[in-house]
Design a protein around this motif. Structure first.
Motif, PDB file in Angstrom:
ATOM      1  N   VAL A 177       0.925  -1.229  -0.067  1.00 37.00           N
ATOM      2  CA  VAL A 177      -0.079   0.207   0.114  1.00 37.00           C
ATOM      3  C   VAL A 177       0.752   1.257   0.154  1.00 37.00           C
ATOM      4  O   VAL A 177       0.765   2.279  -0.697  1.00 37.00           O
ATOM      5  CB  VAL A 177      -1.031   0.021   1.057  1.00 37.00           C
ATOM      6  CG1 VAL A 177      -1.661   1.362   1.215  1.00 37.00           C
ATOM      7  CG2 VAL A 177      -1.980  -1.218   1.034  1.00 37.00           C
ATOM      8  N   ARG A 178       2.049   1.140   0.621  1.00 37.05           N
ATOM      9  CA  ARG A 178       2.981   2.389   0.929  1.00 37.05           C
ATOM     10  C   ARG A 178       3.563   2.437  -0.608  1.00 37.05           C
ATOM     11  O   ARG A 178       3.593   3.680  -0.938  1.00 37.05           O
ATOM     12  CB  ARG A 178       3.924   2.085   1.892  1.00 37.05           C
ATOM     13  CG  ARG A 178       5.112   3.014   1.978  1.00 37.05           C
ATOM     14  CD  ARG A 178       6.281   2.805   2.808  1.00 37.05           C
ATOM     15  NE  ARG A 178       6.814   1.544   2.438  1.00 37.05           N
ATOM     16  CZ  ARG A 178       7.455   1.305   1.342  1.00 37.05           C
ATOM     17  NH1 ARG A 178       7.813   2.259   0.795  1.00 37.05           N
ATOM     18  NH2 ARG A 178       7.991   0.241   1.163  1.00 37.05           N
ATOM     19  N   PHE A 228       2.222   1.647  -3.471  1.00 39.95           N
ATOM     20  CA  PHE A 228       1.022   1.876  -4.388  1.00 39.95           C
ATOM     21  C   PHE A 228       0.852   3.598  -4.268  1.00 39.95           C
ATOM     22  O   PHE A 228       0.896   4.030  -5.331  1.00 39.95           O
ATOM     23  CB  PHE A 228      -0.184   1.156  -4.078  1.00 39.95           C
ATOM     24  CG  PHE A 228      -1.250   1.544  -5.158  1.00 39.95           C
ATOM     25  CD1 PHE A 228      -1.305   0.494  -6.366  1.00 39.95           C
ATOM     26  CD2 PHE A 228      -2.087   2.376  -4.924  1.00 39.95           C
ATOM     27  CE1 PHE A 228      -2.244   0.907  -7.107  1.00 39.95           C
ATOM     28  CE2 PHE A 228      -3.035   2.725  -5.916  1.00 39.95           C
ATOM     29  CZ  PHE A 228      -3.000   1.824  -7.103  1.00 39.95           C
ATOM     30  N   ARG A 229       0.924   4.129  -3.215  1.00 38.43           N
ATOM     31  CA  ARG A 229       0.675   5.395  -2.897  1.00 38.43           C
ATOM     32  C   ARG A 229       1.775   6.281  -3.774  1.00 38.43           C
ATOM     33  O   ARG A 229       1.569   7.525  -3.851  1.00 38.43           O
ATOM     34  CB  ARG A 229       0.475   5.836  -1.615  1.00 38.43           C
ATOM     35  CG  ARG A 229      -0.792   5.256  -0.704  1.00 38.43           C
ATOM     36  CD  ARG A 229      -0.711   5.915   0.688  1.00 38.43           C
ATOM     37  NE  ARG A 229      -1.969   5.628   1.323  1.00 38.43           N
ATOM     38  CZ  ARG A 229      -2.332   5.023   2.268  1.00 38.43           C
ATOM     39  NH1 ARG A 229      -0.961   4.477   3.169  1.00 38.43           N
ATOM     40  NH2 ARG A 229      -3.570   4.599   2.906  1.00 38.43           N
ATOM     41  N   LYS A 230       2.811   5.697  -3.770  1.00 39.17           N
ATOM     42  CA  LYS A 230       3.842   6.604  -4.279  1.00 39.17           C
ATOM     43  C   LYS A 230       3.964   6.592  -5.757  1.00 39.17           C
ATOM     44  O   LYS A 230       4.889   7.609  -6.556  1.00 39.17           O
ATOM     45  CB  LYS A 230       5.144   6.135  -3.868  1.00 39.17           C
ATOM     46  CG  LYS A 230       5.668   6.157  -2.472  1.00 39.17           C
ATOM     47  CD  LYS A 230       6.936   5.370  -2.104  1.00 39.17           C
ATOM     48  CE  LYS A 230       7.983   5.412  -3.019  1.00 39.17           C
ATOM     49  NZ  LYS A 230       9.097   4.852  -2.627  1.00 39.17           N
ATOM     50  N   LYS A 252       1.543   0.719 -11.071  1.00 46.07           N
ATOM     51  CA  LYS A 252       0.486   0.688 -10.495  1.00 46.07           C
ATOM     52  C   LYS A 252      -0.078  -0.781 -10.882  1.00 46.07           C
ATOM     53  O   LYS A 252      -0.397  -1.733  -9.993  1.00 46.07           O
ATOM     54  CB  LYS A 252      -0.519   1.461 -10.804  1.00 46.07           C
ATOM     55  CG  LYS A 252      -0.344   2.954  -9.879  1.00 46.07           C
ATOM     56  CD  LYS A 252      -1.486   3.617 -10.143  1.00 46.07           C
ATOM     57  CE  LYS A 252      -1.276   5.330  -9.384  1.00 46.07           C
ATOM     58  NZ  LYS A 252      -2.610   6.048  -9.592  1.00 46.07           N
ATOM     59  N   LEU A 304      -5.628   0.146   1.663  1.00 48.89           N
ATOM     60  CA  LEU A 304      -5.709  -0.210   0.402  1.00 48.89           C
ATOM     61  C   LEU A 304      -7.023   0.452  -0.099  1.00 48.89           C
ATOM     62  O   LEU A 304      -7.175   1.033  -1.269  1.00 48.89           O
ATOM     63  CB  LEU A 304      -5.770  -1.596   0.093  1.00 48.89           C
ATOM     64  CG  LEU A 304      -5.933  -1.950  -1.413  1.00 48.89           C
ATOM     65  CD1 LEU A 304      -4.612  -1.385  -2.300  1.00 48.89           C
ATOM     66  CD2 LEU A 304      -5.788  -3.591  -1.638  1.00 48.89           C
ATOM     67  N   GLU A 352      -8.871   3.061   0.643  1.00 50.96           N
ATOM     68  CA  GLU A 352      -8.871   4.663   0.102  1.00 50.96           C
ATOM     69  C   GLU A 352      -8.038   4.625  -0.988  1.00 50.96           C
ATOM     70  O   GLU A 352      -8.357   5.655  -2.199  1.00 50.96           O
ATOM     71  CB  GLU A 352      -8.098   5.184   1.367  1.00 50.96           C
ATOM     72  CG  GLU A 352      -8.931   5.424   2.457  1.00 50.96           C
ATOM     73  CD  GLU A 352      -9.019   4.085   3.399  1.00 50.96           C
ATOM     74  OE1 GLU A 352     -10.074   3.957   4.163  1.00 50.96           O
ATOM     75  OE2 GLU A 352      -8.388   3.480   2.933  1.00 50.96           O
ATOM     76  N   CYS A 353      -6.986   3.964  -1.400  1.00 52.78           N
ATOM     77  CA  CYS A 353      -6.188   4.055  -2.821  1.00 52.78           C
ATOM     78  C   CYS A 353      -7.183   3.554  -3.877  1.00 52.78           C
ATOM     79  O   CYS A 353      -7.181   4.226  -4.985  1.00 52.78           O
ATOM     80  CB  CYS A 353      -4.937   3.043  -2.617  1.00 52.78           C
ATOM     81  SG  CYS A 353      -3.759   3.534  -1.562  1.00 52.78           S
ATOM     82  N   GLU A 396      -9.708   6.239  -4.680  1.00 58.90           N
ATOM     83  CA  GLU A 396      -9.020   7.349  -5.223  1.00 58.90           C
ATOM     84  C   GLU A 396      -8.828   6.919  -6.812  1.00 58.90           C
ATOM     85  O   GLU A 396      -8.900   7.673  -7.940  1.00 58.90           O
ATOM     86  CB  GLU A 396      -7.755   7.583  -4.853  1.00 58.90           C
ATOM     87  CG  GLU A 396      -7.025   8.738  -5.272  1.00 58.90           C
ATOM     88  CD  GLU A 396      -5.768   9.054  -4.543  1.00 58.90           C
ATOM     89  OE1 GLU A 396      -4.883  10.013  -5.201  1.00 58.90           O
ATOM     90  OE2 GLU A 396      -5.490   8.791  -3.593  1.00 58.90           O
ATOM     91  N   VAL A 397      -8.159   5.743  -7.051  1.00 58.14           N
ATOM     92  CA  VAL A 397      -8.141   5.366  -8.501  1.00 58.14           C
ATOM     93  C   VAL A 397      -9.466   5.325  -9.377  1.00 58.14           C
ATOM     94  O   VAL A 397      -9.407   5.850 -10.565  1.00 58.14           O
ATOM     95  CB  VAL A 397      -7.596   3.874  -8.477  1.00 58.14           C
ATOM     96  CG1 VAL A 397      -7.627   3.301 -10.086  1.00 58.14           C
ATOM     97  CG2 VAL A 397      -6.248   4.005  -8.007  1.00 58.14           C
TER      98      VAL A 397
END
Length: 437
Positions: A230-231, A233-235, A242, A267, A269-270, A273-274
């Motif tokens: 997850v960390r 992925f956020r970057k 991705k 995850l 929230e990620c 956002e996608v």
């Protein structure tokens, strides 16, 4: 013609000089063969096989001198051809190549990794030979050594580029790596070397391969893989990066323990956002990413604990966002929204709450839209959700009053065979007289 003549001469010279692997003539012959392979790999590989050169290579590899990287590169180039992989195994090239993995020379490691990876690509015979030669054990030890700072990052990368990138380790080899505890070590490396793009990609490829085995899930669950992924992925801003992470997340998220870990790590929230970033885009890569993200969301809801955590008594922000997908104009989001409701409706308390808050009407409106549009997957998902919602006795009369039976009958009259069975199952659950007065 000149190149062909040079090749024939080089092959003959190599056969005569192979006993003295340090001679200049051997190195010159190798240069000629590599040049010929670059010019016409298929024909040159065929001639190398015809002249019996493969049988001489184990001796050349065992010498481990300045020619060794070129010998390994020669094998790597030849093994690009499917028809050459079995001859490479039969010539006994695997054992000396595996032993070269113990070497510290960067170029030897790179070419050896390529050679083994190419021989083993789509070749059960090659993978079995690597297994028999103890290849998994050596790679596992190298990975652990790097974690303990005995190996450099570049050394490990050179091995992984050949073996893991080419998916060399399959079947029993993957199982061996898992039993040797490679997964926790790789997860630790991902955390320590997260700024090293090449090593990060190699770890992701390794995770993707290893996660295919059910036996790996327990080991992954004992690590902080969810937080690390997850960390990472956020970057990411690039679509390809991705996608690499998604390819690891999907098989891991099949495990209920890891589902909950991924939810706790943020995850969801990620994924939301996608979806928000891609829902209005017509670009092919965005459409694909929207599907992947929404499908993964639905997969996370298949776990009882993760589903209840996201439901939050029907007041959770995630639950509300997913509900907003149902009236969307995007078929993929309509599908994911209906499937999500069906998953939330695996709990009687959730079902009662959702019926009381008007979700049935949203599903009926969705079905009504698809009488004419006829998207069968959306129809199936909406009907599954309605069927699950109708399981609690207290919901049956409410759903009948809401007009569910009318919509179901409308579909039955529309003569759409693909959904007939699902329709009848929903109707049966709805009119089950148990508890209806």
């Amino acid at each position: 013609m000149i190149l062909s003549d040079n090749l024939s001469e080089a092959l003959k010279t190599l056969k005569l000089s192979s006993a003295d692997s340090t001679s200049d003539s051997v190195e010159g012959c190798l240069d000629c063969l590599l040049k010929a392979l670059a010019h016409n790999n298929v024909d040159t590989s065929g001639k190398i096989q015809e002249m019996g050169v493969l049988a001489m290579i184990p001796t050349l590899l065992s010498a481990q001198n300045s020619c060794t990287p070129k010998v390994a590169k020669l094998i790597a180039e030849v093994a690009k051809n499917e028809f050459m992989r079995s001859p490479c195994v039969e010539a006994g090239l695997i054992p000396p190549l595996v032993q070269l993995l113990n070497c510290k020379d960067q170029e030897i490691l790179l070419q050896t990794g390529r050679a083994l990876g190419n021989i083993c690509y789509d070749s059960h015979e090659g993978r079995s030979a690597v297994d028999a030669a103890g290849g998994a054990q050596i790679v596992a030890e190298h990975i652990k050594s790097l974690a303990e700072a005995f190996w450099t990052v570049n050394c490990l990368l050179n091995v992984m580029k050949g073996l893991l990138l080419h998916k060399c380790f399959k079947d029993s080899l993957q199982a061996q790596l898992i039993s040797m505890g490679v997964i926790p070590t790789l997860v630790r490396l991902l955390g320590v070397h997260s700024q090293n793009t090449a090593l990060t990609e190699m770890c992701l490829i390794a995770f993707g391969n290893l996660a295919e085995l059910e036996s790996s899930k327990e080991q992954f669950a004992s690590t902080n893989i969810a937080e690390e992924l997850v960390r990472l992925f956020r970057k990411q801003v690039e679509h390809e990066k991705k996608e690499m992470i998604f390819e690891v997340l999907a098989p891991l998220a099949e495990n209920d323990v890891i589902k909950l870990q991924l939810v706790d790590a943020g995850l969801v929230e990620c994924l939301l956002e996608v979806v928000a970033q891609t829902v209005d885009s017509d670009r092919e890569e965005d459409v694909a990413q929207l599907k992947t993200a929404s499908d993964l969301m639905v997969l996370l809801l298949l776990g009882d604990e993760s589903m209840q955590k996201l439901f939050e008594g029907g007041k959770g922000s995630v639950f509300q966002r997913v509900l907003s997908w149902v009236p969307s104009n995007n078929h993929q989001l309509q599908l994911a929204g209906a499937l999500a409701i069906a998953n939330f409706a695996r709990n009687d308390g959730n079902c009662i709450h959702m019926v009381d808050t008007g979700i049935v009407q949203k599903l009926l409106e969705l079905l009504d839209r698809h009488v004419e549009e006829g998207n069968v997957t959306v129809q199936h998902a909406a009907l599954s959700a309605l069927r699950n919602l109708a399981i609690p006795v207290v919901n049956k009369s409410k759903m009948l009053l809401a007009g569910v039976s009318d919509v179901v009958l409308k579909f039955l009259k529309s003569e759409m065979p693909p959904v007939q069975f699902k329709l009848l199952g929903t109707l049966r659950m709805l009119i089950d007289t148990q508890g209806i007065n």
